[in-house]
Design a protein around this motif. Structure first.
Motif: not given
Lengths: 235, 142, 72
Positions: A6-9, A11, C59-60, C63
């Motif tokens: 689920y790391n935003s990276n 995404f 962050k998502i 985004k």
């Protein structure tokens, strides 16, 4: 594990990948199509109807491969209950169903000029239809059970039972007398397909895999947003 | 170590999977004869309970130099290189039907050596190559 | 074009394949956009304080919001 997926990276990477595939897709598609329809030679026996193979075979491969992936994800998922794997399996399933159906339809179109019939209930074709039914059941359970943990359990079991069908599809042409011919491309040993036809086949396969990746990423992104939206409501 | 719950689910799944594999295997075993899309001439020869009023399919190779085509009917011999059956047929044949190639005939047996087909399907093999290459190959054979 | 009489079979299978793929792509994209829009709406409906917390913690979320704002 949860945090990693689920790391935003991840995404952000999904976004980048979608944009990248979008930018190169049409060029590759044009190249593959021109090889499949114009530059590749006709077959000595089938003539130009051999070109149908360039969509039929990759579609069938993708149909089989994505179900195998779904089934293995389901096994891990059933035992360890990892939410992200469910999302991944759920995002792959529609692509697999789409390509299984494409394989069946294009195969039927090829059968008419080659065999002399659109349809034959031989072991390969029947097991392919069963594969499509398993996909359908898998997708429908997610729609039918509103409670997610229940939907996961039932759909996982469906995928795991469906896994037994995969070797049956693959080896049906060797185990039983079928109208469908045996595989031309073997994992080990020499292929009985000439390189001038193998090249467009692999090119087309690559393009369709890219298409699958694109759809998968978009579906996966949709699922993540759906989960995030649900979490918002909890605040 | 793994939590107890995980172990329980894993063993449950293993039993479930084994049971379904066994089930599928048994089903396939009982269906065995029906899964076969066609019988070979050898199957017909050794078969004890032939039904002459039921439609069946016979498959094999069209024996070389046995194809006769006249105005009313087409005659040829299907062989599996051990046994043979004569076939007669009235109707249109698929483009890929040829001597030395695979064929599946659908129709009724008259007797153990004679078959009356009402439909002919061509069975394609797994070889794909351009026509030029085929010419080179057949030149080499000569 | 006619491919020795096989043209209709070849062309129909290619057209069916790529037409279906195209429609499927369009539908997937539409659903994605719909979810993005709904998500953005939900965030707009939050109070200013809550909105700040959400966007800072995830962050998502920010985004998604920024890609949505880009497309309008």
């Amino acid at each position: 594990m949860f945090n990693f997926f689920y790391n935003s990276n991840i995404f952000i990477w999904i976004e980048k990948l979608i944009n990248f595939i979008n930018s190169i897709f049409f060029v590759l598609l044009l190249v593959a199509l021109s090889f499949a329809l114009i530059f590749s030679p006709p077959d000595y026996l089938q003539g130009d109807s051999v070109r149908i193979m360039y969509v039929h075979v990759p579609a069938a491969w993708i149909g089989l491969a994505s179900f195998t992936v779904i089934a293995f994800l389901s096994i891990i998922n059933f035992i360890f209950k990892i939410k992200n794997l469910t999302l991944i399996a759920k995002s792959i399933a529609p692509i697999g169903l789409l390509f299984t159906c494409i394989a069946i339809v294009t195969g039927s179109i090829w059968g008419q000029p080659t065999w002399g019939t659109f349809w034959a209930w031989d072991a390969r074709i029947t097991s392919m239809v069963i594969l499509a039914i398993f996909y359908l059941l898998f997708i429908l359970t997610h729609k039918y059970f509103l409670e997610e943990s229940k939907a996961n359990n039932v759909s996982s079991l469906i995928a795991i039972v469906g896994l037994i069908n995969i070797p049956i599809v693959k080896y049906s042409v060797e185990w039983w007398a079928t109208l469908h011919q045996p595989a031309s491309i073997k994992i080990s040993g020499t292929s009985s397909i000439h390189s001038s036809m193998l090249m467009p086949l692999l090119l087309m396969f690559f393009v369709l895999i890219l298409y699958c990746a694109l759809i998968f990423l978009m579906k996966y992104k949709t699922e993540i947003i759906r989960i995030k939206k649900k979490n918002l409501k909890r605040i | 170590m793994l939590p107890k719950k995980v172990k329980k689910r894993a063993s449950l799944l293993a039993i479930f999977l084994l049971a379904s594999i066994l089930g599928v295997f048994l089903i396939l075993n009982t269906l065995n004869k029906n899964i076969l899309y066609f019988n070979s001439p050898t199957d017909i020869k050794i078969s004890q309970d032939l039904n002459y009023n039921k439609k069946i399919r016979i498959g094999g190779m069209v024996k070389k130099n046995t194809l006769e085509i006249n105005n009313q009917e087409i005659k040829f011999i299907i062989t599996d290189f051990k046994n043979e059956i004569s076939v007669s047929f009235k109707g249109t044949i698929p483009n890929l039907f040829a001597e030395g190639k695979g064929v599946v005939a659908e129709g009724m047996l008259k007797d153990k050596r004679f078959f009356e087909a009402d439909r002919i399907l061509a069975k394609h093999d797994e070889n794909y190559m351009p026509p030029e290459l085929k010419n080179i190959l057949s030149d080499n054979v000569k | 074009m006619s491919m020795g009489g096989y043209g209709i079979f070849v062309w129909s299978s290619f057209v069916i394949t790529f037409l279906v793929c195209g429609v499927f792509y369009y539908k997937t994209r539409k659903t994605l956009k719909k979810y993005e829009k709904e998500f953005a709406k939900e965030i707009e409906n939050l109070s200013a304080e809550q909105k700040k917390i959400v966007l800072e913690n995830s962050k998502i979320a920010s985004k998604i919001l920024s890609t949505y704002n880009k497309t309008i």
